[in-house]
Design a protein around this motif. Structure first.
Motif, PDB file in Angstrom:
ATOM      1  N   SER A  22      58.256 -29.015  20.634  1.00  0.00           N
ATOM      2  CA  SER A  22      58.187 -30.074  21.647  1.00  0.00           C
ATOM      3  C   SER A  22      56.777 -30.658  21.646  1.00  0.00           C
ATOM      4  CB  SER A  22      58.503 -29.523  23.042  1.00  0.00           C
ATOM      5  OG  SER A  22      59.818 -29.008  23.098  1.00  0.00           O
ATOM      6  N   MET A  23      56.682 -31.987  21.765  1.00  0.00           N
ATOM      7  CA  MET A  23      55.381 -32.638  21.833  1.00  0.00           C
ATOM      8  C   MET A  23      55.560 -34.063  22.323  1.00  0.00           C
ATOM      9  SD  MET A  23      54.524 -33.426  17.789  1.00  0.00           S
ATOM     10  CE  MET A  23      53.184 -34.549  18.182  1.00  0.00           C
ATOM     11  N   ASN A  24      54.467 -34.654  22.810  1.00  0.00           N
ATOM     12  CA  ASN A  24      54.487 -36.026  23.307  1.00  0.00           C
ATOM     13  C   ASN A  24      53.356 -36.816  22.673  1.00  0.00           C
ATOM     14  OD1 ASN A  24      56.619 -35.628  25.309  1.00  0.00           O
ATOM     15  ND2 ASN A  24      55.102 -34.425  26.448  1.00  0.00           N
ATOM     16  N   VAL A  25      53.605 -38.102  22.407  1.00  0.00           N
ATOM     17  CA  VAL A  25      52.594 -39.006  21.880  1.00  0.00           C
ATOM     18  C   VAL A  25      52.549 -40.232  22.777  1.00  0.00           C
ATOM     19  CG1 VAL A  25      51.803 -40.359  19.904  1.00  0.00           C
ATOM     20  CG2 VAL A  25      53.046 -38.212  19.530  1.00  0.00           C
ATOM     21  N   ALA A  26      51.366 -40.553  23.292  1.00  0.00           N
ATOM     22  CA  ALA A  26      51.217 -41.648  24.238  1.00  0.00           C
ATOM     23  C   ALA A  26      50.927 -42.968  23.530  1.00  0.00           C
ATOM     24  CB  ALA A  26      50.094 -41.340  25.226  1.00  0.00           C
ATOM     25  N   GLU A  27      51.204 -44.048  24.211  1.00  0.00           N
ATOM     26  CA  GLU A  27      50.882 -45.376  23.698  1.00  0.00           C
ATOM     27  C   GLU A  27      49.369 -45.508  23.503  1.00  0.00           C
ATOM     28  OE1 GLU A  27      51.030 -49.633  25.805  1.00  0.00           O
ATOM     29  OE2 GLU A  27      53.027 -48.778  25.451  1.00  0.00           O
ATOM     30  N   GLY A  28      48.966 -46.057  22.358  1.00  0.00           N
ATOM     31  CA  GLY A  28      47.549 -46.261  22.084  1.00  0.00           C
ATOM     32  C   GLY A  28      46.778 -45.004  21.743  1.00  0.00           C
ATOM     33  N   GLU A  29      47.478 -43.931  21.459  1.00  0.00           N
ATOM     34  CA  GLU A  29      46.841 -42.647  21.169  1.00  0.00           C
ATOM     35  C   GLU A  29      46.855 -42.374  19.663  1.00  0.00           C
ATOM     36  OE1 GLU A  29      47.270 -38.056  22.729  1.00  0.00           O
ATOM     37  OE2 GLU A  29      49.111 -39.172  22.339  1.00  0.00           O
ATOM     38  N   ILE A  30      45.759 -41.832  19.153  1.00  0.00           N
ATOM     39  CA  ILE A  30      45.730 -41.331  17.779  1.00  0.00           C
ATOM     40  C   ILE A  30      45.906 -39.819  17.876  1.00  0.00           C
ATOM     41  CG2 ILE A  30      44.457 -41.200  15.623  1.00  0.00           C
ATOM     42  CD1 ILE A  30      42.892 -43.652  16.427  1.00  0.00           C
ATOM     43  N   HIS A  31      47.084 -39.375  17.506  1.00  0.00           N
ATOM     44  CA  HIS A  31      47.499 -37.990  17.738  1.00  0.00           C
ATOM     45  C   HIS A  31      47.612 -37.264  16.404  1.00  0.00           C
ATOM     46  CE1 HIS A  31      49.711 -35.135  20.556  1.00  0.00           C
ATOM     47  NE2 HIS A  31      49.793 -34.537  19.370  1.00  0.00           N
ATOM     48  N   ALA A  32      46.830 -36.217  16.230  1.00  0.00           N
ATOM     49  CA  ALA A  32      46.844 -35.444  14.982  1.00  0.00           C
ATOM     50  C   ALA A  32      47.945 -34.400  15.006  1.00  0.00           C
ATOM     51  CB  ALA A  32      45.497 -34.763  14.769  1.00  0.00           C
ATOM     52  N   LEU A  33      48.555 -34.198  13.847  1.00  0.00           N
ATOM     53  CA  LEU A  33      49.517 -33.119  13.651  1.00  0.00           C
ATOM     54  C   LEU A  33      48.954 -32.258  12.526  1.00  0.00           C
ATOM     55  CD1 LEU A  33      52.299 -32.027  14.555  1.00  0.00           C
ATOM     56  CD2 LEU A  33      53.327 -33.397  12.734  1.00  0.00           C
ATOM     57  N   ILE A  34      48.516 -31.042  12.864  1.00  0.00           N
ATOM     58  CA  ILE A  34      47.846 -30.208  11.873  1.00  0.00           C
ATOM     59  C   ILE A  34      48.504 -28.847  11.790  1.00  0.00           C
ATOM     60  CG2 ILE A  34      45.637 -31.399  12.137  1.00  0.00           C
ATOM     61  CD1 ILE A  34      44.648 -29.155  13.889  1.00  0.00           C
ATOM     62  N   GLY A  35      48.284 -28.197  10.664  1.00  0.00           N
ATOM     63  CA  GLY A  35      48.857 -26.875  10.446  1.00  0.00           C
ATOM     64  C   GLY A  35      48.737 -26.485   8.987  1.00  0.00           C
ATOM     65  N   GLU A  36      49.034 -25.217   8.690  1.00  0.00           N
ATOM     66  CA  GLU A  36      49.007 -24.742   7.319  1.00  0.00           C
ATOM     67  C   GLU A  36      50.083 -25.436   6.497  1.00  0.00           C
ATOM     68  OE1 GLU A  36      48.040 -20.299   6.623  1.00  0.00           O
ATOM     69  OE2 GLU A  36      49.339 -20.362   8.368  1.00  0.00           O
ATOM     70  N   SER A 191      46.623 -34.699   8.547  1.00  0.00           N
ATOM     71  CA  SER A 191      45.541 -34.513   7.591  1.00  0.00           C
ATOM     72  C   SER A 191      45.107 -33.059   7.590  1.00  0.00           C
ATOM     73  CB  SER A 191      44.340 -35.409   7.929  1.00  0.00           C
ATOM     74  OG  SER A 191      43.267 -35.187   7.036  1.00  0.00           O
ATOM     75  N   HIS A 192      44.651 -32.610   6.408  1.00  0.00           N
ATOM     76  CA  HIS A 192      44.065 -31.281   6.316  1.00  0.00           C
ATOM     77  C   HIS A 192      42.545 -31.331   6.454  1.00  0.00           C
ATOM     78  CE1 HIS A 192      47.954 -30.351   4.163  1.00  0.00           C
ATOM     79  NE2 HIS A 192      47.886 -29.415   5.074  1.00  0.00           N
ATOM     80  N   LYS A 193      42.007 -32.537   6.568  1.00  0.00           N
ATOM     81  CA  LYS A 193      40.564 -32.696   6.667  1.00  0.00           C
ATOM     82  C   LYS A 193      40.158 -32.658   8.141  1.00  0.00           C
ATOM     83  CE  LYS A 193      40.281 -35.390   2.397  1.00  0.00           C
ATOM     84  NZ  LYS A 193      39.826 -36.651   1.756  1.00  0.00           N
ATOM     85  N   GLY A 398      54.467 -28.996  -0.615  1.00  0.00           N
ATOM     86  CA  GLY A 398      53.505 -29.467  -1.601  1.00  0.00           C
ATOM     87  C   GLY A 398      52.297 -28.562  -1.734  1.00  0.00           C
ATOM     88  N   GLY A 399      51.777 -28.093  -0.599  1.00  0.00           N
ATOM     89  CA  GLY A 399      50.599 -27.244  -0.635  1.00  0.00           C
ATOM     90  C   GLY A 399      50.867 -25.891  -1.263  1.00  0.00           C
ATOM     91  N   ASN A 400      52.029 -25.315  -0.986  1.00  0.00           N
ATOM     92  CA  ASN A 400      52.358 -24.021  -1.572  1.00  0.00           C
ATOM     93  C   ASN A 400      52.603 -24.135  -3.068  1.00  0.00           C
ATOM     94  OD1 ASN A 400      52.473 -21.697   0.372  1.00  0.00           O
ATOM     95  ND2 ASN A 400      53.669 -23.182   1.528  1.00  0.00           N
ATOM     96  N   LEU A 401      53.200 -25.245  -3.501  1.00  0.00           N
ATOM     97  CA  LEU A 401      53.361 -25.451  -4.936  1.00  0.00           C
ATOM     98  C   LEU A 401      52.013 -25.628  -5.611  1.00  0.00           C
ATOM     99  CD1 LEU A 401      55.168 -25.767  -7.365  1.00  0.00           C
ATOM    100  CD2 LEU A 401      55.472 -28.182  -6.799  1.00  0.00           C
ATOM    101  N   GLN A 402      51.080 -26.292  -4.921  1.00  0.00           N
ATOM    102  CA  GLN A 402      49.735 -26.459  -5.474  1.00  0.00           C
ATOM    103  C   GLN A 402      49.063 -25.102  -5.658  1.00  0.00           C
ATOM    104  OE1 GLN A 402      48.575 -29.225  -6.539  1.00  0.00           O
ATOM    105  NE2 GLN A 402      46.406 -28.831  -6.878  1.00  0.00           N
ATOM    106  N   LYS A 403      49.206 -24.220  -4.677  1.00  0.00           N
ATOM    107  CA  LYS A 403      48.627 -22.885  -4.793  1.00  0.00           C
ATOM    108  C   LYS A 403      49.234 -22.137  -5.982  1.00  0.00           C
ATOM    109  CE  LYS A 403      49.365 -21.691  -0.406  1.00  0.00           C
ATOM    110  NZ  LYS A 403      49.364 -20.836   0.803  1.00  0.00           N
ATOM    111  N   ASP A 427      46.176 -26.958   3.059  1.00  0.00           N
ATOM    112  CA  ASP A 427      45.490 -26.791   4.339  1.00  0.00           C
ATOM    113  C   ASP A 427      44.112 -26.179   4.147  1.00  0.00           C
ATOM    114  OD1 ASP A 427      45.642 -23.750   4.605  1.00  0.00           O
ATOM    115  OD2 ASP A 427      47.767 -24.234   4.413  1.00  0.00           O
ATOM    116  N   ALA A 428      43.339 -26.157   5.233  1.00  0.00           N
ATOM    117  CA  ALA A 428      41.940 -25.739   5.158  1.00  0.00           C
ATOM    118  C   ALA A 428      41.785 -24.317   4.636  1.00  0.00           C
ATOM    119  CB  ALA A 428      41.288 -25.863   6.541  1.00  0.00           C
TER     120      ALA A 428
END
Length: 504
Positions: A22-36, A191-193, A398-403, A427-428
């Motif tokens: 569950s998550m919410n994204v507001a109008e005019g917001e730059i919302h990051a989605l990060i994880g491994e 992004s992973h950065k 994609g990341g696991n195949l890269q590893k 990921d980082a």
């Protein structure tokens, strides 16, 4: 809230990609989605964009029920997506490509005018009549963004948007995204950065193992804090100890090769040496000869015999298998289809490049027990998340195949390893592990050539550094003497930056 997700779950055979998210994204917001890698980010945004249907859960836009049957319905609802891999036809113009990406494009002349006006307004200048194959990576991304903006999205999803950009191009992109947010567009940014996340995003949602494990305000959290939330433990940074360059292992002298396609780049008198125990970093914006250089080094492209010498023996005429036997291994950037066969199992893919050096066959018969053991070693050593060795390469994130791809080459203990984009899309924590593995490989006496568009990566692991621009290699310099901004200028072709030269 503009976009609301409630209890989203999606399962694939052997994998729970999203688990009650569950998550919410507001109008005019730059919302990051990060994880491994494998945390469920791509699956979640594909659900939002209508490419994947959830097994359970619901979505709302402006409080109204939203359940797209496909991307067309998602776009009609005001959602646009810029994918990590560009989808442009090289032989067509910018306007042609934009028209193909729209559900109801206007007449071409009007579309060309609108493209120029919109791209100018948002600081994304484009020549609408230019052939796509002649565009730089940054220009290609502008086309993808403008393609979305022409359809007036209320929510813009961006997947790893800076992976092929210079620092200067990244700054331009950030200005554009902030301008979009100010106009009310919500941006869901993957992004992973983590440095970029801190600099750009208003909020971040962290996924781990398919679940939402928390959120934060990136500007108020450290990179270490965010990385720890992603992986559930503290992040270990690569440790590079000073190394003395050993005996020259590989020498490239006036290497020239023709472009492999109408839109490829010819290599022009590329020369360098790399010694045992050394990591040579080669930077450059995508499309400046990186793939052509790796192909020439690996043997996919044959060149004049004496232009490439391994341990003082000419190898330019040899094919990839012969070079592997001699100790030169390579890992290309395109993991899906080039570095790995997506419809073959991981064991099969381990055999593809490890057969000779790992002695996985005898008299034409593959030893499947030994092959499976080698595959399992790769999985264990590089923490490849997969249900088993007999899963297909295409089933991995994609990341696991890269590893898997990078681990497969490193475990064969090459005398020299040439890699292109070794941590692309990982990921980082995984990036840190791969970089440490490259450092350890060099520390144990191997020579490493690391071709990358990630400046932080090159600064972190390389001993010496050069850049490719339009098929030409700059002077090779000591990495420690260069700043990120100087390297960025070199990547853009400004090879005359006034910095101290190191011996090549």
């Amino acid at each position: 809230m503009l976009l609301s997700l409630s209890g989203i779950s999606r399962r694939f055979p052997g994998v729970v990609a999203n688990d009650d998210v569950s998550m919410n994204v507001a109008e005019g917001e730059i919302h990051a989605l990060i994880g491994e890698n494998g945390a469920g980010k791509s699956t979640l945004v594909k659900i939002v964009y209508g490419l994947v249907k959830p097994d359970s859960g619901s979505m709302k836009i402006d409080g109204e029920h939203y359940a797209p049957l496909g991307p067309t319905e998602a776009r009609a609802a005001g959602i646009g997506m810029v994918f990590q891999h560009f989808s442009l036809f090289d032989a067509l113009t910018v306007t042609d490509n934009i028209a193909l990406g729209m559900d109801n494009p206007p007449p071409m002349r009007k579309l060309s005018v609108r493209t120029r006006e919109l791209s100018k307004n948002y600081g994304l200048p484009l020549d609408s009549g230019k052939i796509a194959g002649a565009l730089s990576a940054g220009e290609r991304q502008r086309v993808e963004i403008v393609k979305c903006l022409l359809q007036n999205p209320r929510i813009l999803i961006m997947d790893e948007p800076t992976s092929v950009l210079t620092p200067q191009e990244t700054k331009t992109l950030f200005k554009t995204l902030r301008k979009l947010a100010e106009s009310g567009v919500a941006i869901l940014y993957i992004s992973h950065k983590l440095k970029e996340i801190r600099a750009l995003c208003d909020r971040a949602t962290i996924l781990r193992g398919g679940r939402n494990v928390g959120s934060c305000v990136p500007s108020e959290a450290s990179i270490g804090d965010m990385a720890e939330m992603m992986v559930g433990s503290s992040l270990k940074s690569p440790v590079k100890k000073s190394r003395n360059r050993g005996k020259v292992v590989l020498e490239v002298d006036n290497l020239c090769s023709d472009a492999d396609s109408a839109f490829g780049i010819a290599l022009k008198q590329v020369s360098f040496k790399v010694g045992a125990g050394e990591i040579l970093g080669i930077g450059g914006v995508a499309g400046n000869g990186q793939e052509e250089l790796l192909a020439a080094l690996s043997g996919e492209t044959k060149v004049e015999s004496n232009t490439i010498r391994l341990k003082n023996e000419p190898i330019g005429h040899l094919d990839p298998d012969a070079r592997r036997i001699l100790g030169l291994l390579a890992a290309p950037a395109d993991r899906m289809g080039h570095a790995a066969a997506p419809n073959m199992t991981l064991v099969d893919n381990a055999v593809l490049t490890g057969n000779r050096r790992e002695r996985l066959s005898s008299r034409g018969f593959i030893n499947w027990d030994a092959s499976s053991q080698f595959c399992q070693r790769i999985i264990n050593a590089f923490d490849v998340r997969t249900p088993g060795t007999w899963n297909t390469a295409g089933s991995l994130s994609g990341g696991n195949l890269q590893k898997f791809v990078i681990g497969r080459e490193i475990l064969q203990k090459p005398d020299i390893l040439a890699v292109n984009q070794p941590t692309w899309g990982v990921d980082a924590a995984a990036a840190a592990a791969i970089r440490q593995a490259l450092i350890d490989l060099a520390r144990n006496g191997s020579a490493v050539i690391c071709i990358s568009q990630d400046l932080d990566e090159l600064i972190e692991i390389s001993d010496r550094f050069g850049t490719l621009n339009r098929g030409e290699l700059s002077d090779i310099r000591k990495t420690e003497s260069l700043s990120t901004s100087e390297i960025g200028l070199m990547m853009g072709g400004a090879h005359g930056v006034d910095v101290a030269h190191a011996p090549a």
